[in-house]
Design a protein around this motif. Structure first.
Motif, PDB file in Angstrom:
ATOM      1  N   ARG A 298       0.822  -1.220   0.000  1.00  0.00           N
ATOM      2  CA  ARG A 298       0.000   0.000   0.000  1.00  0.00           C
ATOM      3  C   ARG A 298       0.852   1.265   0.000  1.00  0.00           C
ATOM      4  NH1 ARG A 298      -4.606   0.117   4.282  1.00  0.00           N
ATOM      5  NH2 ARG A 298      -5.352   1.708   2.835  1.00  0.00           N
ATOM      6  N   ARG A 299       2.139   1.134  -0.319  1.00  0.00           N
ATOM      7  CA  ARG A 299       3.004   2.305  -0.396  1.00  0.00           C
ATOM      8  C   ARG A 299       3.855   2.194  -1.651  1.00  0.00           C
ATOM      9  NH1 ARG A 299       5.603   2.383   5.566  1.00  0.00           N
ATOM     10  NH2 ARG A 299       6.514   4.328   4.878  1.00  0.00           N
ATOM     11  N   TRP A 300       4.225   3.347  -2.165  1.00  0.00           N
ATOM     12  CA  TRP A 300       5.083   3.385  -3.331  1.00  0.00           C
ATOM     13  C   TRP A 300       6.542   3.343  -2.884  1.00  0.00           C
ATOM     14  CZ3 TRP A 300       3.015   2.918  -8.130  1.00  0.00           C
ATOM     15  CH2 TRP A 300       1.642   3.128  -8.242  1.00  0.00           C
ATOM     16  N   ILE A 301       7.327   2.511  -3.569  1.00  0.00           N
ATOM     17  CA  ILE A 301       8.729   2.350  -3.188  1.00  0.00           C
ATOM     18  C   ILE A 301       9.613   2.430  -4.429  1.00  0.00           C
ATOM     19  CG2 ILE A 301       8.069   0.880  -1.246  1.00  0.00           C
ATOM     20  CD1 ILE A 301       9.112  -1.515  -2.855  1.00  0.00           C
ATOM     21  N   LYS A 302      10.885   2.561  -4.202  1.00  0.00           N
ATOM     22  CA  LYS A 302      11.857   2.532  -5.293  1.00  0.00           C
ATOM     23  C   LYS A 302      12.553   1.172  -5.251  1.00  0.00           C
ATOM     24  CE  LYS A 302      13.913   6.327  -6.312  1.00  0.00           C
ATOM     25  NZ  LYS A 302      14.780   7.530  -6.326  1.00  0.00           N
ATOM     26  N   ASP A 303      12.480   0.436  -6.356  1.00  0.00           N
ATOM     27  CA  ASP A 303      13.054  -0.913  -6.364  1.00  0.00           C
ATOM     28  C   ASP A 303      14.559  -0.874  -6.577  1.00  0.00           C
ATOM     29  OD1 ASP A 303      13.513  -0.486  -9.076  1.00  0.00           O
ATOM     30  OD2 ASP A 303      11.890  -1.812  -9.749  1.00  0.00           O
ATOM     31  N   GLU A 304      15.168  -2.048  -6.667  1.00  0.00           N
ATOM     32  CA  GLU A 304      16.637  -2.137  -6.781  1.00  0.00           C
ATOM     33  C   GLU A 304      17.162  -1.523  -8.067  1.00  0.00           C
ATOM     34  OE1 GLU A 304      14.833  -6.189  -7.931  1.00  0.00           O
ATOM     35  OE2 GLU A 304      14.571  -4.655  -6.379  1.00  0.00           O
ATOM     36  N   ASN A 305      16.274  -1.338  -9.041  1.00  0.00           N
ATOM     37  CA  ASN A 305      16.668  -0.711 -10.306  1.00  0.00           C
ATOM     38  C   ASN A 305      16.408   0.791 -10.324  1.00  0.00           C
ATOM     39  OD1 ASN A 305      17.401  -3.259 -11.444  1.00  0.00           O
ATOM     40  ND2 ASN A 305      15.217  -3.672 -11.828  1.00  0.00           N
ATOM     41  N   GLY A 306      15.939   1.330  -9.204  1.00  0.00           N
ATOM     42  CA  GLY A 306      15.660   2.766  -9.133  1.00  0.00           C
ATOM     43  C   GLY A 306      14.323   3.158  -9.705  1.00  0.00           C
ATOM     44  N   GLU A 307      13.470   2.190 -10.018  1.00  0.00           N
ATOM     45  CA  GLU A 307      12.150   2.469 -10.564  1.00  0.00           C
ATOM     46  C   GLU A 307      11.119   2.531  -9.434  1.00  0.00           C
ATOM     47  OE1 GLU A 307      11.136   3.267 -13.448  1.00  0.00           O
ATOM     48  OE2 GLU A 307      12.142   2.204 -15.072  1.00  0.00           O
ATOM     49  N   ILE A 308      10.138   3.428  -9.568  1.00  0.00           N
ATOM     50  CA  ILE A 308       9.055   3.487  -8.599  1.00  0.00           C
ATOM     51  C   ILE A 308       8.059   2.372  -8.903  1.00  0.00           C
ATOM     52  CG2 ILE A 308       7.124   4.850  -7.740  1.00  0.00           C
ATOM     53  CD1 ILE A 308       8.728   7.352  -8.220  1.00  0.00           C
ATOM     54  N   VAL A 309       7.749   1.574  -7.883  1.00  0.00           N
ATOM     55  CA  VAL A 309       6.784   0.486  -8.028  1.00  0.00           C
ATOM     56  C   VAL A 309       5.832   0.519  -6.841  1.00  0.00           C
ATOM     57  CG1 VAL A 309       8.378  -0.977  -9.325  1.00  0.00           C
ATOM     58  CG2 VAL A 309       8.269  -1.169  -6.827  1.00  0.00           C
TER      59      VAL A 309
END
Length: 591
Positions: A298-309
């Motif tokens: 339920r929260r937006w995060i930045k993955d290991e590739n720097g993309e927002i998911v």
């Protein structure tokens, strides 16, 4: 929303310089808003009449003294309107939209929202008085604010609880620009409090470089702790848990020994909100289970590739759901969690039916204090079981659930909210050593913040941890009590009373368990509030169709109604039903 991008500006320059959707309403509601407008007009007329100076029967010889008196009065008004603590020479009454709390906000008997320690103190220091022409409980407050906004009929001062309404107010030019009054009438310490959050907090109320709303400074609440019935553990001869798994074994022991269950009843396990996690700092989530796997649904995060998911879609979330599935299978997670309403969860705790749930540091104040009043033999202890899994810096947050104070466009004293904030959250706590005892006693009495004329909080980002550290030092004898702030002294007195064991009240118990036990385990666990990243343009709100899809999928997975592979199907459906476009929009706005 139309013009949202144009309006919203997270004003870095502003911060450096200062170091609704529509709602269908009934006719009765429209009549109520018209009545509020009439009250405002009457207040304006009476305010003007109160300001008239001089005497129509005075003689010419009185002219000089009248002129001097007028000059003094003008100087007093000027000082009051341009300083944080300047007192108005005559009473200033402001109309207010009041968000009220349960049980009269726990105010002492005889106190009201217009006559309590807060309002009396503000009248004494500033000579201001609120007139609550609009009052509603929290679950209905936003709907009634929508009525005011749609009718363009606002009280002088209003707390807004959602950003869509704030956008609407700004776009329709219904509220005052607060830039100048923030600069002139906010105390240096209050400005330092806002600065402790970085530039984006004030930026949340800034549009086109103008401060249009004063945001609440939401202090860091820390992670959820596991609260366990300590008296049940002692009855069963159980040792305190040192790990997540040991804690789950204790809850299983509660179940097997039918703790809290009467004959014919099934024992209640770990109570859990059907939303599983909360973005608004509520009890009864199972967020620590997800934290254990570095998952942030339920929260937006930045993955290991720097993309927002979207955090609900990650492999870490899948692993956390598999763990919850196992807890449900073992009978540790409440078998009826999918059927529980929020108020039902609270009832289970207050009525002594359950012995385990996740909650924040202030949980002793609500709901545990009510259970202690019902059963003085009950006791709870908090455990910080996710210290080794502390949240990373890749998690985004937003101001979507923040509160904002706004002032009606055209109100004569827009500076009043800055003065009130400065007096309540600075002067009474840090400066006034003689007259603030009653107002600060409210902390120890567990009076709800909704009792304040402005239902917001303003403090340093790490305030709760610093308060606890100071109280502990005094208890240990390494710091003098006289060095405590007024707020700290109030809690310290309650904690000492609890430790003495004499005439201990439920309020004393709650003060100690929250400020010393709960915050103490966070301090000892080296918890550090993160410098959060904020979504700049969008609040990242997920449409109801996607939120429902997620909720249903997670519940089915936990209850074993779907195989774990169904998680991958859910992810595909989430993207196909609008999630892909939403994700691309969030990424574009925050690139």
């Amino acid at each position: 929303m139309k013009n949202k991008k144009r309006l919203l500006a997270f004003g870095l320059a502003f911060s450096m310089a200062f170091s609704l959707g529509g709602c269908k309403v009934k006719n009765s509601e429209n009549e109520k808003s018209k009545h509020w407008g009439e009250l405002k007009a009457e207040n304006a007329e009476s305010s003007d009449s109160e300001r008239i100076t001089g005497n129509t029967n005075s003689t010419v010889s009185d002219a000089t003294s009248d002129d001097n008196g007028k000059a003094d009065s003008d100087n007093s008004w000027e000082k009051a309107s341009t300083t944080a603590y300047g007192k108005y020479p005559e009473l200033v009454t402001y109309t207010l939209g009041q968000l009220n709390g349960a049980n009269n906000s726990n105010l002492p008997e005889g106190n009201t929202y217009e006559d309590n320690a807060y309002t009396r103190y503000l009248k004494e220091i500033l000579n201001v008085q609120n007139q609550s022409i609009y009052m509603e409980r929290e679950d209905r407050y936003n709907d009634y604010v929508n009525v005011l906004v749609n009718d363009h009929t606002l009280p002088d001062v209003l707390v807004v609880c959602d950003r869509e309404t704030l956008y609407n107010l700004v776009e329709n030019d219904l509220i005052e620009d607060l830039t100048e009054v923030y600069a002139n009438c906010t105390s240096p310490r209050i400005k330092a409090m806002y600065n402790s959050y970085g530039s984006q907090l004030l930026g949340a109320g800034t549009f086109d470089g103008k401060l249009m709303a004063l945001p609440e400074a939401v202090i860091d609440h820390g992670p959820c702790l596991l609260w366990l019935r300590k008296d049940w553990m002692e009855q069963l001869g159980l040792e305190e848990p040192e790990s997540f798994e040991e804690a789950m074994d204790i809850i299983q022991a509660f179940q097997e020994n039918r703790m809290g269950a009467e004959e014919g009843e099934e024992p209640v396990g770990l109570v859990c909100d059907t939303n599983l996690v909360s973005v608004t700092s509520q009890n009864y989530s199972v967020e620590p289970v997800f934290e254990k796997f570095y998952a942030y649904p339920r929260r937006w995060i930045k993955d290991e590739n720097g993309e927002i998911v979207y955090g609900s879609l990650t492999k870490e979330t899948k692993s956390a759901l598999a763990y919850l599935r196992e807890l449900y299978k073992r009978g540790i997670l409440d078998e009826n969690f999918a059927l529980r309403a929020q108020n039902n969860l609270r009832d289970l705790v207050v009525e002594g039916k359950c012995g385990a749930f996740f909650g924040l540091w202030w949980t002793p104040n609500n709901p545990l204090m009510e259970e202690i009043e019902n059963d003085p033999e009950a006791d709870w202890e908090p455990y910080y079981l996710t210290a080794d899994y502390q949240e990373k810096n890749n998690v985004y947050t937003s101001f979507s659930d923040n509160k904002y104070v706004v002032v009606r466009k055209g109100y004569e004293h827009p500076e009043i909210i800055m003065k009130i904030v400065s007096v309540l959250f600075d002067y009474s706590r840090f400066e006034d050593k003689e007259n603030a005892d009653e107002i600060n006693s409210y902390f120890g009495l567990n009076v709800d913040p909704t009792a304040r004329p402005l239902v917001i909080n303003v403090d340093y980002n790490e305030a709760i941890y610093n308060v606890t550290k100071d109280i502990r030092r005094v208890i240990a004898g390494t710091q003098k009590e006289s060095n405590l702030s007024a707020l700290e002294k109030s809690y310290y007195s309650a904690c000492i009373k609890y430790l003495s064991g004499e005439d201990v009240t439920a309020e004393d118990w709650a003060a100690y368990k929250s400020r010393i036990s709960a915050v103490g385990v966070l301090v000892d666990g080296n918890y550090k509030p993160l410098q959060r990243q904020y979504l700049e343009e969008s609040d990242g709100e997920v449409p109801n169709i996607l939120a429902s899809l997620e909720k249903n999928a997670f519940i089915q997975l936990i209850m074993g109604e779907q195989p774990m592979d169904y998680f991958d199907t859910f992810v595909q459906e989430w993207y196909a039903q609008g999630g892909q476009e939403l994700t691309e929009k969030i990424r574009e706005e925050n690139s």
